[in-house]
Design an enzyme around this catalytic site. Structure first.
Site, PDB file in Angstrom:
ATOM      1  CG  ASP A  67      -0.300  -0.122   2.552  1.00  0.00           C
ATOM      2  OD1 ASP A  67       0.937   0.080   2.639  1.00  0.00           O
ATOM      3  OD2 ASP A  67      -0.979  -0.438   3.535  1.00  0.00           O
ATOM      4  CG  ASN A 132      -9.339   0.284  11.372  1.00  0.00           C
ATOM      5  OD1 ASN A 132      -8.415  -0.453  11.010  1.00  0.00           O
ATOM      6  ND2 ASN A 132      -9.697   1.358  10.682  1.00  0.00           N
ATOM      7  CG  HIS A 134      -6.082  -0.913   8.465  1.00  0.00           C
ATOM      8  ND1 HIS A 134      -6.186   0.293   9.123  1.00  0.00           N
ATOM      9  CD2 HIS A 134      -4.750  -1.165   8.399  1.00  0.00           C
ATOM     10  CE1 HIS A 134      -4.974   0.733   9.425  1.00  0.00           C
ATOM     11  NE2 HIS A 134      -4.090  -0.135   9.004  1.00  0.00           N
ATOM     12  CD  GLU A 139      -8.769   2.354   6.912  1.00  0.00           C
ATOM     13  OE1 GLU A 139      -8.883   1.556   7.855  1.00  0.00           O
ATOM     14  OE2 GLU A 139      -8.195   3.458   7.033  1.00  0.00           O
TER      15      GLU A 139
HETATM   16  C1  GLP Z   1      -0.678   0.961   8.441  1.00  0.00           C
HETATM   17  C2  GLP Z   1      -0.377   0.183   7.165  1.00  0.00           C
HETATM   18  C3  GLP Z   1      -0.622  -1.269   7.337  1.00  0.00           C
HETATM   19  C4  GLP Z   1      -0.087  -1.706   8.697  1.00  0.00           C
HETATM   20  C5  GLP Z   1      -0.953  -1.106   9.769  1.00  0.00           C
HETATM   21  C6  GLP Z   1      -0.502  -1.421  11.192  1.00  0.00           C
HETATM   22  O1  GLP Z   1      -1.583   1.977   8.248  1.00  0.00           O
HETATM   23  N1  GLP Z   1      -1.080   0.660   6.011  1.00  0.00           N
HETATM   24  O2  GLP Z   1      -0.009  -2.004   6.279  1.00  0.00           O
HETATM   25  O3  GLP Z   1      -0.098  -3.080   8.793  1.00  0.00           O
HETATM   26  O4  GLP Z   1      -1.157   0.258   9.580  1.00  0.00           O
HETATM   27  O5  GLP Z   1       0.565  -0.611  11.582  1.00  0.00           O
HETATM   28  P1  GLP Z   1       1.334  -0.735  12.948  1.00  0.00           P
HETATM   29  O6  GLP Z   1       2.237  -1.910  12.787  1.00  0.00           O
HETATM   30  O7  GLP Z   1       2.089   0.544  13.078  1.00  0.00           O
HETATM   31  O8  GLP Z   1       0.334  -0.943  14.021  1.00  0.00           O
END
Ligand code: GLP
Length: 240
Positions: A67, A132, A134, A139
């Site tokens: 992403d 949440n 995702h 999302e």
């Molecule tokens: C981000 C990314 C995701 C990631 C998620 C969790 O927004 N787009 O690919 O897995 O959030 O992030 P974190 O590891 O900082 O909790």
């Protein structure tokens, strides 16, 4: 679905590095989906240590972003491109990251999905999970059939990135992401979750019915998913 609980974040990073090492040992030209976020940073550091000790050879493997934000200068702090530059200092054959500043972001992310499909799909896709539910930037509301596309980011997801962009107002409102269907096309999926803040969503994603309300729940129906969780993130699982 396999669930491996480690005592702490270091244990999760070691397990994740083991799985990536096994994937490239089995196929040196492996295609790897590589997430951003705080959670995988230790895994990338551990992989780097193994490279320096010549325990792992990634030179034939290709990494892919899953992403990116939409509408930010490519190198702006906070973009996934900036994240990789800072945290993913691995000698891969290539790292394929879409351009956050592309004139047509829909075409940009669809082209990434096409390149991944053309190289035979992900041999292993690592994922984090948002609080949440995702996965990548799929999302809540994302269907199992969803494809690579541009999405509106939810307020909590934008808030989670406020620090790296230098304030919530600087976080782009849209992201581009591989779809749930693109992620499920991976031969193997490894999901990382650490910390008490992920305990509730980890339980929901693993133990409640699959639903677009929690996109990570779509992983339940994949034949080769491994959850790597630390004790804090695992503490609400009923099956533990
Ligand atoms: C981000 C990314 C995701 C990631 C998620 C969790 O927004 N787009 O690919 O897995 O959030 O992030 P974190 O590891 O900082 O909790």
């Amino acid at each position: 679905m396999r669930i491996e609980v480690s005592p702490d974040e270091t244990g999760v990073a070691n397990c994740a590095a083991d799985l990536i090492a096994a994937a490239v040992a089995a196929k040196s030209r492996a295609s790897l989906g590589l997430p951003t976020g705080v959670t995988p940073i230790r895994t990338y550091a551990e992989l780097n240590r193994r490279v320096l000790r010549t325990e792992i050879d990634l030179r034939e493997a290709t990494g892919y972003a899953i992403d990116e934000f939409v509408g930010a200068a490519t190198a702006a702090p906070g973009t996934n491109a900036a994240f990789y530059a800072e945290h993913l200092r691995l000698p891969l054959r290539a790292l394929d990251v879409p351009d956050a500043n592309a004139a047509d972001p829909d075409a940009e992310i669809r082209a990434l999905a096409r390149r991944i499909a053309e190289c035979g799909g992900f041999d292993l896709c690592m994922l984090g999970i948002g609080a949440n539910g995702h996965i990548a930037f799929n999302e809540p509301g994302s269907t199992r059939e969803s494809q690579a596309r541009v999405v509106e980011l939810t307020p909590p997801s934008r808030a989670a990135h406020a620090g790296s962009f230098g304030g919530i107002d600087l976080v782009p409102r849209r992201g581009m992401t591989l779809g749930v269907a693109d992620l499920l096309a991976s031969r193997a999926i490894v999901v990382l979750a650490t910390g008490a803040g992920k305990a509730a969503i980890v339980r929901t994603a693993i133990e409640d019915a699959e639903s677009s309300d929690v996109p990570a729940s779509w992983l339940q129906s994949h034949a080769n998913v491994t959850w790597l969780i630390d004790a804090d993130a695992a503490r609400r699982l009923n099956s533990r």
